[in-house]
Design an enzyme around this catalytic site. Structure first.
Site, mmCIF file in Angstrom:
data_model
loop_
_atom_site.group_PDB
_atom_site.id
_atom_site.type_symbol
_atom_site.label_atom_id
_atom_site.label_comp_id
_atom_site.label_asym_id
_atom_site.label_seq_id
_atom_site.Cartn_x
_atom_site.Cartn_y
_atom_site.Cartn_z
ATOM 1 N N ASP A 123 0.839 -1.196 0.000
ATOM 2 C CA ASP A 123 0.000 0.000 0.000
ATOM 3 C C ASP A 123 0.875 1.248 0.000
ATOM 4 O O ASP A 123 1.934 1.275 0.639
ATOM 5 C CB ASP A 123 -0.906 0.020 1.229
ATOM 6 C CG ASP A 123 -2.146 -0.839 1.061
ATOM 7 O OD1 ASP A 123 -2.489 -1.156 -0.084
ATOM 8 O OD2 ASP A 123 -2.764 -1.188 2.086
ATOM 9 N N ARG A 179 -2.304 -0.954 -8.242
ATOM 10 C CA ARG A 179 -3.647 -0.470 -7.900
ATOM 11 C C ARG A 179 -3.615 1.041 -8.064
ATOM 12 O O ARG A 179 -2.770 1.719 -7.475
ATOM 13 C CB ARG A 179 -4.025 -0.812 -6.455
ATOM 14 C CG ARG A 179 -5.378 -0.180 -6.049
ATOM 15 C CD ARG A 179 -5.608 -0.186 -4.537
ATOM 16 N NE ARG A 179 -5.695 -1.533 -4.041
ATOM 17 C CZ ARG A 179 -5.218 -1.912 -2.858
ATOM 18 N NH1 ARG A 179 -4.578 -1.057 -2.087
ATOM 19 N NH2 ARG A 179 -5.357 -3.167 -2.464
#
Length: 303
Positions: A123, A179
């Site tokens: 992330d 992402r």
């Protein structure tokens, strides 16, 4: 003003009350609750990415504990046949305390993911972490090209140039796996685009670059306009379904999510769980007070 007031008061409210605000967006506190939520989503044809809640720790003993929990998570979820992968925040593993310890812990998790033919995604956190997280991704991808991905945030001014630089490790055999999201952390205007339309514009520009360079993209948005524009781009550029998926947060815009699934696109839901749900919920509200009105609305309106 009201949003900021709610966001500032919420951390001092009883946990039971805060849970009323949070429970739609968090699977629960335990691994069993995370498994149950994931299996129910799998039954609907939706894959998941698992996120153990917690970030910005204070000690390396916490980092080791988080590493051990992720080892258990990957072992349990893969052994029980859950269709999904795993998201990791490097600050949970001591990134801002000792980045070498952090790297070694995340590498240990990546080794297990590779053994299980699974996948972890690093992330992206606030701007102080970006360079370190990109560096970590490069090292891990070099060793585990099929098993490690990265998040990029469209609102950061640097993101498009980061994509151009990272394209040097892209390959046809192992497409780089991103992402793409708008971004949630509060950043100054010299670092991040602030206007709503400006962020949308750069999201689509980044997506187009990824498609043009045959990168795999997790299109992470709840913005119906961006979903529709992304689908239009997919059709116009004839992007194969093997090169993208849509991604959404647990409990958010379920009707839009179902529309995407019914339209035949791959969908992955980000499933957060863990005992740190209280800190996660209140921190997110402080970072983005506008979320308060959406959470209050969600208590009364579904979809």
């Amino acid at each position: 003003m009201l949003n900021k007031l709610i966001a500032n008061i919420l951390p001092y409210m009883p946990k039971k009350l805060v849970w009323v605000f949070s429970k739609r967006y968090i699977a629960g506190e335990t691994i069993e609750e995370g498994l149950l939520a994931s299996k129910l989503l799998n039954e609907k044809g939706i894959e998941v990415t698992i996120d153990l809640l917690g970030e910005f720790i204070n000690t390396l003993s916490e980092a080791e504990d988080n590493k051990n929990q992720y080892i258990e998570i990957i072992t349990r979820f893969t052994s029980e046949g859950v269709k999904g992968n795993f998201s990791l925040k490097p600050t949970m593993f001591g990134l801002l305390i000792d980045k070498d310890v952090c790297y070694n812990y995340i590498r240990e998790i990546a080794v297990l993911a590779a053994q299980k033919d699974s996948f972890i995604r690093i992330d992206m956190e606030d701007s102080q972490c970006v360079d370190m997280e990109i560096e970590m991704f490069r090292k891990l991808r070099n060793e585990f090209p099929k098993n490690v991905g990265l998040v990029v945030q469209a609102y950061l001014r640097r993101t498009h140039s980061d994509l151009e630089v990272l394209n040097d490790i892209n390959s046809e055999a192992y497409p780089i796996n991103f992402r793409l999201c708008k971004g949630i952390y509060v950043e100054p205007a010299n670092i991040a685009f602030k206007k709503f339309e400006e962020v949308r514009e750069h999201f689509l520009a980044d997506l187009k670059y990824m498609f043009e360079n045959k990168m795999y993209v997790g299109i992470a948005t709840h913005d119906k306009y961006l979903v529709e524009e992304s689908i239009k781009m997919i059709q116009e550029m004839n992007i194969p379904k093997s090169m993208y998926e849509f991604q959404m947060l647990y409990g958010v815009t379920p009707e839009l999510r179902q529309m995407i699934v019914e339209d035949g696109h791959r969908m992955r839901v980000y499933v957060p769980y863990g005992v740190q749900w209280f800190n996660y919920s209140t921190r997110r509200l402080k970072e983005n007070p506008k979320m308060a009105q959406h959470i209050i609305k969600a208590l009364f309106i579904r979809g």
